[in-house]
Design an enzyme around this catalytic site. Structure first.
Site, PDB file in Angstrom:
ATOM      1  N   LYS A 167      -7.916  -4.731  12.689  1.00 53.06           N
ATOM      2  CA  LYS A 167      -6.710  -4.108  13.238  1.00 53.06           C
ATOM      3  C   LYS A 167      -6.357  -4.663  14.619  1.00 53.06           C
ATOM      4  O   LYS A 167      -5.169  -4.790  14.958  1.00 53.06           O
ATOM      5  CB  LYS A 167      -6.892  -2.588  13.297  1.00 53.06           C
ATOM      6  CG  LYS A 167      -6.991  -1.917  11.923  1.00 53.06           C
ATOM      7  CD  LYS A 167      -5.760  -2.157  11.078  1.00 53.06           C
ATOM      8  CE  LYS A 167      -5.760  -1.301   9.826  1.00 53.06           C
ATOM      9  NZ  LYS A 167      -4.552  -1.523   8.991  1.00 53.06           N
ATOM     10  N   GLY A 223       0.819  -1.212   0.000  1.00 56.53           N
ATOM     11  CA  GLY A 223       0.000   0.000   0.000  1.00 56.53           C
ATOM     12  C   GLY A 223       0.848   1.254   0.000  1.00 56.53           C
ATOM     13  O   GLY A 223       0.555   2.206   0.729  1.00 56.53           O
ATOM     14  N   ILE A 232      -4.877  11.004  10.914  1.00 58.36           N
ATOM     15  CA  ILE A 232      -3.776  11.445  10.074  1.00 58.36           C
ATOM     16  C   ILE A 232      -4.341  12.016   8.778  1.00 58.36           C
ATOM     17  O   ILE A 232      -5.324  11.503   8.231  1.00 58.36           O
ATOM     18  CB  ILE A 232      -2.810  10.290   9.761  1.00 58.36           C
ATOM     19  CG1 ILE A 232      -2.371   9.589  11.061  1.00 58.36           C
ATOM     20  CG2 ILE A 232      -1.611  10.779   8.969  1.00 58.36           C
ATOM     21  CD1 ILE A 232      -1.600  10.469  12.029  1.00 58.36           C
ATOM     22  N   TYR A 264     -13.397  -2.870  10.757  1.00 50.91           N
ATOM     23  CA  TYR A 264     -12.042  -2.307  10.741  1.00 50.91           C
ATOM     24  C   TYR A 264     -11.338  -2.538  12.077  1.00 50.91           C
ATOM     25  O   TYR A 264     -10.167  -2.938  12.128  1.00 50.91           O
ATOM     26  CB  TYR A 264     -12.141  -0.809  10.436  1.00 50.91           C
ATOM     27  CG  TYR A 264     -10.829  -0.110  10.211  1.00 50.91           C
ATOM     28  CD1 TYR A 264     -10.028  -0.405   9.113  1.00 50.91           C
ATOM     29  CD2 TYR A 264     -10.396   0.896  11.082  1.00 50.91           C
ATOM     30  CE1 TYR A 264      -8.831   0.265   8.889  1.00 50.91           C
ATOM     31  CE2 TYR A 264      -9.211   1.576  10.872  1.00 50.91           C
ATOM     32  CZ  TYR A 264      -8.433   1.252   9.772  1.00 50.91           C
ATOM     33  OH  TYR A 264      -7.252   1.917   9.566  1.00 50.91           O
ATOM     34  N   VAL A 285      -2.619  -7.757  -2.087  1.00 51.12           N
ATOM     35  CA  VAL A 285      -2.248  -8.427  -0.836  1.00 51.12           C
ATOM     36  C   VAL A 285      -3.251  -9.513  -0.451  1.00 51.12           C
ATOM     37  O   VAL A 285      -2.937 -10.387   0.364  1.00 51.12           O
ATOM     38  CB  VAL A 285      -2.092  -7.429   0.332  1.00 51.12           C
ATOM     39  CG1 VAL A 285      -0.995  -6.419   0.032  1.00 51.12           C
ATOM     40  CG2 VAL A 285      -3.412  -6.742   0.659  1.00 51.12           C
TER      41      VAL A 285
END
Length: 245
Positions: free
Chosen positions: A161, A14, A190, A157, A66
């Site tokens: 994670k 990525g 971010i 998600y 991936v």
């Protein structure tokens, strides 16, 4: 600017945008030859390559999915065989498909788990084989603050994670005696495409440092964890989140 001699070989999944691009550049500045993985965003990968070359680094594009176990393993093996080693693996590829759990489609659950968690297995397993033979290596996976604190609408998600966190810590214990270090970086908010539509001023109120982080601030931590300066660190989850949690 002259390209400095590459001292380590790195593969970044990525790597075509956002945090991945910043990681590629940071590793290249540290002297790594960087393989920039992407699946669809070739333009972003080419921009990343140009940026790291301007910084005096060297690298190459490395397209594959991936989620494709055989394709991912083939890519890892090709890199390791070409150079006789693979020093660094960054598991950065990830997607989101937010929504309330009670209305979440099986497709959105599965594809988030496939990319964010199964992708870790597909790349890390073959990489570890090469690192074990050379008795050295560093694996850093990019997790998320969502894996450590509840966030409405991100059950899939968060599950992926959090699984990445636990898998990395267990793997770190398995391979530490082989000279391989495995760590996780868990970014907060971010400035990337993932939050481009989010209410920025509201977000800033949630962060003690009162600002959104920059991809380079995550990349610098990743580069540190891949360097000899962190030689006694493994099995760690390092948060980069402006003090959120």
């Amino acid at each position: 600017m002259q390209t400095q001699k590459a001292t380590k070989i790195a593969l970044v999944s990525g790597g075509s945008g956002g945090i991945g691009r910043a990681i590629c550049v940071a590793l290249a500045k540290n002297g790594c030859f960087v393989y920039i993985n992407y699946m669809k965003n070739r333009a972003g990968a080419e921009q990343c390559l140009a940026e790291l070359q301007r910084a005096g680094g060297a690298g190459e594009l490395c397209p594959f999915d991936v989620c494709d176990m055989e394709g991912a393993a083939a890519a890892v093996n090709a890199v390791a065989e070409r150079h006789g080693r693979l020093d660094i693996l960054i598991n950065n590829a990830g997607i989101i498909a937010d929504g309330l759990f009670m209305t979440m489609s099986p497709e959105n659950w599965t594809r988030v788990i496939d990319t964010n968690l199964h992708g870790f297995y597909n790349l890390t397993r073959p990489a570890i084989e090469h690192m074990a033979r050379q008795k050295s290596g560093a694996v850093v996976s990019i997790s998320s603050a969502a894996s450590l604190a509840p966030n409405r609408g991100q059950t899939n998600y968060a599950a992926a994670k959090a699984g990445l966190n636990a898998a990395s810590r267990s793997l770190a214990a398995e391979v530490a005696r082989l000279g391989i270090r495995v760590n996780v970086v868990a970014p907060g908010l971010i400035e990337t495409e993932m939050i481009q539509d989010a209410p920025k001023e509201h977000i800033k109120k949630l962060v003690p440092m009162a600002r959104i982080g920059r991809p380079e601030e995550v990349a610098d931590v990743v580069a540190f964890l891949c360097s000899d300066a962190s030689s006694y660190m493994t099995g760690q989850i390092v948060s980069v989140n402006g003090g959120m949690i």
